[in-house]
Scaffold this motif. Structure first.
Motif, PDB file in Angstrom:
ATOM      1  N   SER A 165      43.912  43.090  36.623  1.00  0.00           N
ATOM      2  CA  SER A 165      42.667  42.583  37.202  1.00  0.00           C
ATOM      3  C   SER A 165      41.952  41.779  36.125  1.00  0.00           C
ATOM      4  O   SER A 165      41.259  42.332  35.269  1.00  0.00           O
ATOM      5  CB  SER A 165      41.784  43.740  37.687  1.00  0.00           C
ATOM      6  OG  SER A 165      40.561  43.253  38.200  1.00  0.00           O
ATOM      7  N   GLU A 225      39.453  39.683  36.280  1.00  0.00           N
ATOM      8  CA  GLU A 225      37.992  39.670  36.324  1.00  0.00           C
ATOM      9  C   GLU A 225      37.386  40.933  35.708  1.00  0.00           C
ATOM     10  O   GLU A 225      36.257  40.919  35.210  1.00  0.00           O
ATOM     11  CB  GLU A 225      37.488  39.501  37.761  1.00  0.00           C
ATOM     12  CG  GLU A 225      37.873  40.621  38.729  1.00  0.00           C
ATOM     13  CD  GLU A 225      39.224  40.419  39.375  1.00  0.00           C
ATOM     14  OE1 GLU A 225      39.501  41.100  40.377  1.00  0.00           O
ATOM     15  OE2 GLU A 225      40.006  39.584  38.869  1.00  0.00           O
ATOM     16  N   GLU A 226      38.137  42.024  35.707  1.00  0.00           N
ATOM     17  CA  GLU A 226      37.661  43.278  35.122  1.00  0.00           C
ATOM     18  C   GLU A 226      38.210  43.501  33.717  1.00  0.00           C
ATOM     19  O   GLU A 226      37.855  44.488  33.059  1.00  0.00           O
ATOM     20  CB  GLU A 226      38.045  44.466  36.004  1.00  0.00           C
ATOM     21  CG  GLU A 226      37.445  44.430  37.392  1.00  0.00           C
ATOM     22  CD  GLU A 226      37.991  45.542  38.275  1.00  0.00           C
ATOM     23  OE1 GLU A 226      37.251  46.526  38.456  1.00  0.00           O
ATOM     24  OE2 GLU A 226      39.124  45.440  38.753  1.00  0.00           O
ATOM     25  N   TYR A 263      41.232  44.312  33.107  1.00  0.00           N
ATOM     26  CA  TYR A 263      42.155  45.446  33.175  1.00  0.00           C
ATOM     27  C   TYR A 263      43.595  44.938  33.137  1.00  0.00           C
ATOM     28  O   TYR A 263      43.974  44.042  33.885  1.00  0.00           O
ATOM     29  CB  TYR A 263      41.927  46.250  34.463  1.00  0.00           C
ATOM     30  CG  TYR A 263      42.929  47.365  34.654  1.00  0.00           C
ATOM     31  CD1 TYR A 263      42.842  48.536  33.914  1.00  0.00           C
ATOM     32  CD2 TYR A 263      43.986  47.231  35.563  1.00  0.00           C
ATOM     33  CE1 TYR A 263      43.770  49.560  34.074  1.00  0.00           C
ATOM     34  CE2 TYR A 263      44.917  48.243  35.737  1.00  0.00           C
ATOM     35  CZ  TYR A 263      44.799  49.408  34.982  1.00  0.00           C
ATOM     36  OH  TYR A 263      45.726  50.406  35.142  1.00  0.00           O
TER      37      TYR A 263
END
Length: 296
Positions: A133, A135-136, A138
């Protein structure tokens, strides 16, 4: 819900009469594509000092989960883990639960639902989320396109997928034959359903509720669950004492290719739990001046 899989549960080993001294029971929960046989290199050593509970999840060859209507969730596996521990009388005073791969998140959920059964959770090659992810920030190890491609290959020709996947997962040629037989023993339809649950799921929020002491064991070169995932899990488990141990090996099955390294880490955890249990037992009595101990 089919419960025939519980017939494969067995308790082995001995506590050598040491229950009163804080002997700890151990539960061995295997992961996707495996069976309880995956622990065969650990059982001889562990069973000398501990009572062990081994079982097969219902997706194995010896299980019975081949109903097209079967629904698989991590919560369901958590409930089944609790049930088999209760039925086999393991965990009444808290067990160390060794959970490999997909079993790790089931164990985290189960420990929240029944904390009395779990003294420690020992997570091997765990991952709460396999898809990256950006955007996170992660890093789970895969982009979504790669996961979708893998699932499509499984649905198209499961046997061919196994032959390509297992050598990477094994990490060592010595484990390929064992794992190939185990993976190919699964019903292909069940295997695909489980793979979707595992690889498309997101169990990261579960980590927030973990209160049980936890050891996260990751392999240095595991393509499925890189060490960065272990670090993420540790940081997110703010409600408990979580430690990370990295095994210098390859592949997703250290119990097969690096059993002694895994045993060394587990033995350290078990000895600490025994010491803590013994201390609790000693604290539960008060010495009276005439030399008689009275339990509190």
């Amino acid at each position: 819900m089919n419960r025939l899989w519980r017939a494969n549960a067995r308790v082995v080993g001995s506590t050598d009469g040491r229950e009163e001294e804080g002997a700890v029971s151990v539960v061995l929960a295997h992961g996707y594509g495996a069976s309880q046989a995956v622990w065969h290199k650990l059982v001889p050593s562990l069973s000398q000092r501990h009572k062990l509970l081994l079982f097969d999840w219902d997706f194995t060859a010896t299980g019975a989960g081949k109903d097209d209507q079967e629904v698989y969730t991590f919560g369901r596996f958590a409930d089944e883990l609790i049930a088999v521990m209760e039925e086999r009388g393991v965990g009444a005073s808290g067990a160390v639960v060794v959970a490999h791969s997909m079993s790790a998140m089931a164990a985290c959920i189960a420990a929240q639902r029944r904390p009395d059964l779990f003294a420690h959770i020992f997570l091997v090659c765990a991952s709460p989320r396999y898809i990256n992810s950006e955007e996170e920030g992660y890093v789970g190890g895969f982009d979504e396109a790669a996961i979708q491609g893998m699932l499509a290959a499984m649905e198209s020709d499961f046997d061919a997928w196994v032959k390509g996947f297992v050598p990477n997962a094994a990490g060592d040629a010595s484990a390929v034959e064992h794992l190939s037989k185990s993976f190919l023993a699964m019903d292909p339809g069940v295997a695909v359903k489980l793979a979707k649950m595992i690889f498309l799921g997101d169990q990261r929020e579960v980590l927030d509720g973990v209160k049980t002491p936890c050891t996260i064991v990751q392999v240095k070169a595991d393509f499925a669950a890189p060490p960065s995932v272990a670090e993420y899990m540790q940081l997110r488990m703010k409600g408990t004492a979580a430690t990370v141990e990295i095994i210098d090996s390859v592949g997703h099955f250290p119990q097969l290719v690096a059993p002694q390294q895994l045993l060394d880490i587990l033995d350290g955890v078990l000895r600490l739990r025994e010491a803590a249990a013994a201390a609790e037992h000693d604290a539960g009595s008060v010495e009276i001046t005439d030399g008689i101990d009275v339990a509190m």
